[in-house]
Design an enzyme around this catalytic site. Structure first.
Site, PDB file in Angstrom:
ATOM      1  N   GLU A   1      32.301  33.682  36.009  1.00  0.00           N
ATOM      2  CA  GLU A   1      31.522  32.318  36.240  1.00  0.00           C
ATOM      3  C   GLU A   1      30.689  32.284  37.423  1.00  0.00           C
ATOM      4  OE1 GLU A   1      34.438  29.460  33.864  1.00  0.00           O
ATOM      5  OE2 GLU A   1      35.074  30.041  35.900  1.00  0.00           O
TER       6      GLU A   1
ATOM      7  N   CYS B   1      27.392  30.292  44.184  1.00  0.00           N
ATOM      8  CA  CYS B   1      28.556  31.020  44.127  1.00  0.00           C
ATOM      9  C   CYS B   1      28.756  32.016  43.230  1.00  0.00           C
ATOM     10  CB  CYS B   1      30.010  30.104  44.399  1.00  0.00           C
ATOM     11  SG  CYS B   1      31.453  30.683  44.614  1.00  0.00           S
TER      12      CYS B   1
ATOM     13  N   CYS C   1      40.581  40.139  39.419  1.00  0.00           N
ATOM     14  CA  CYS C   1      40.860  40.665  40.575  1.00  0.00           C
ATOM     15  C   CYS C   1      42.168  41.062  40.933  1.00  0.00           C
ATOM     16  CB  CYS C   1      40.867  39.384  41.859  1.00  0.00           C
ATOM     17  SG  CYS C   1      40.785  40.039  43.589  1.00  0.00           S
TER      18      CYS C   1
ATOM     19  N   CYS D   1      46.539  36.921  45.129  1.00  0.00           N
ATOM     20  CA  CYS D   1      46.746  35.888  46.051  1.00  0.00           C
ATOM     21  C   CYS D   1      47.542  34.697  45.213  1.00  0.00           C
ATOM     22  CB  CYS D   1      45.661  35.366  46.665  1.00  0.00           C
ATOM     23  SG  CYS D   1      44.632  36.477  47.551  1.00  0.00           S
TER      24      CYS D   1
ATOM     25  N   CYS E   1      45.424  31.617  43.787  1.00  0.00           N
ATOM     26  CA  CYS E   1      44.151  31.646  43.060  1.00  0.00           C
ATOM     27  C   CYS E   1      44.272  32.078  41.783  1.00  0.00           C
ATOM     28  CB  CYS E   1      43.403  32.927  43.955  1.00  0.00           C
ATOM     29  SG  CYS E   1      41.902  33.256  43.102  1.00  0.00           S
TER      30      CYS E   1
ATOM     31  N   CYS F   1      36.483  25.814  44.222  1.00  0.00           N
ATOM     32  CA  CYS F   1      36.992  27.248  44.844  1.00  0.00           C
ATOM     33  C   CYS F   1      38.478  27.565  44.016  1.00  0.00           C
ATOM     34  CB  CYS F   1      37.306  27.177  46.106  1.00  0.00           C
ATOM     35  SG  CYS F   1      36.197  26.675  47.135  1.00  0.00           S
TER      36      CYS F   1
END
Ligand code: SAH
Ligand code: SF4
Length: 363
Positions: free
Chosen positions: A92, A105, A112, A116, A119, A339
């Site tokens: 995205e 962004c 990933c 974390c 996230c 975010c």
């Protein structure tokens, strides 16, 4: 041999490509301008290039951005694109319009590895690194979708590597993409309008400082190793002391700059007055600003956003010590574009080690 995708080549890469097909280096500059300044994807439209060279290029090369497979616009004007990067993965990119600027962004990886706790991308697992063409392709596509403001300026004035993925674990592609963003023959953005955000991959920070010192944001999220180990597992490899030393080294390469420390506000986890106080010790070591990010929930998480009043008090502690603090507005409500909500469509091919104990939100 498959035709080379010229979209991801920076100035150096483009010169190498033209040398490889026996052409002069100035062609690189011409083609860069056509692709990135004018948004051309078709060699036939490059009218200041001789016809036989255009035909040669059409045979040896292509300009191919990722395919847009979904898009959405929120009530506040935030736009999100879902981009298919191969048969199994989509990532995205999000455009956030604000007074006087427009920020894109971008994602740097499909998924990933760093996992974390707070996230959504991290919880999806990891599939692969994006190529430079897939990264710069997000800006190329946004520019062609958004065009220019009435005044003639481009809609995208700033780029942040704060989408999916950890950019410092894919510098092979992130560096050429960032170079294209600041190249006058590319997008011509100033070095300070391109921000790479990292969870603290220290060797990557040093490499970026040496090769392309754009603005740097560091996802701090905790004032001490005990808490940061749990929230940001990479802290176990590069603890706060080493992270701060890397920030100091970065600023040596980028004088007059500052580090932006991002700090996600998690209810009852990292948001007390005492946490704010102990951040002051960190702030004393590195020229920095703070960006507080109210946590954005996603399906399956037990964490919660800190209440506005606590965020305000937290900011006040930092501000009273003379620090610049901004609190990020939540944008893109309704299209999951805030975010940490970017999930894309990831074929998780890696087994992530679950090293972090689950952080419990306060009951
Ligand atoms: N991997 C990089 C860049 C992508 S994440 C990094 O971690 O810095 C961009 C920012 O969004 C980081 O500061 C990250 O900590 C933050 N973030 C991640 N999940 C979030 C969530 N659910 N709510 C608010 N911010 C989040
Ligand atoms: Fe990866 Fe950044 Fe998400 Fe952590 S916050 S899992 S480093 S994308």
């Amino acid at each position: 041999m498959a035709a080379a995708n010229l979209l991801g080549l920076d100035a150096q890469g483009m010169e190498r490509f033209f040398a490889g097909i026996g052409e002069k280096p100035f062609r690189a500059r011409q083609v860069l301008k056509w692709i990135h300044r004018r948004g051309a994807a078709d060699f036939e439209s490059m009218t200041d290039i001789a016809r036989d060279l255009r035909a040669k290029l059409a045979a040896a090369a292509r300009v191919e951005p990722p395919a847009v497979v979904g898009e959405g616009t929120a009530a506040d004007g935030t736009r999100k694109w879902l981009l298919k990067v191969d048969g199994a993965n989509a990532v995205e990119a999000v455009f956030i319009p604000e007074e006087g600027r427009g920020t894109l962004c971008v994602s740097s990886q499909a998924g990933c590895t760093l996992d974390c706790e707070f996230c959504s991308t991290g919880k999806q697992g990891f599939s692969r690194n994006l190529s430079a063409a897939e990264i710069i392709g997000q800006l190329w596509l946004a520019n062609s979708a958004l065009g220019f403001h009435a005044g003639g300026a481009r809609a995208v004035s700033n780029v942040v590597f704060m989408g999916m993925g950890e950019p410092m674990l894919n510098l092979e592609a992130v560096i050429p993409a960032a170079r294209l963003m600041i190249d006058d023959n590319g997008y011509g953005l100033s070095r300070r309008r391109v921000t790479v955000s990292t969870s603290g991959v220290v060797p990557g920070m040093d490499r970026l400082a040496a090769e392309c010192p754009v603005a740097l944001a560091v996802s701090l999220h905790a004032p001490d190793d005990e808490l940061r180990d749990r929230l940001v597992p990479i802290n176990r490899k590069y603890p706060i002391r080493e992270l701060l030393a890397a920030c100091e080294r970065y600023l040596e390469r980028a004088p007059r700059d500052f580090i932006t420390f991002e700090y996600v506000m998690l209810d009852g986890v990292n948001d007390s007055g005492a946490h704010a106080q102990s951040l002051l010790g960190i702030a004393a070591r590195v020229r920095c600003k703070f960006n507080l990010i109210p946590f954005n929930p996603f399906p399956g998480t037990r964490l919660r956003r800190s209440p506005p009043e606590r965020i305000r008090r937290f900011a006040e502690v930092l501000q009273r010590a003379g620090l610049t603090v901004t609190t990020r507005k939540t944008r893109g409500d309704g299209i999951d574009a805030a975010c940490g909500q970017l999930a894309g469509d990831i074929a998780d091919r890696t087994r992530r080690a679950r090293v972090a104990p689950i952080v419990e939100a306060r009951a």
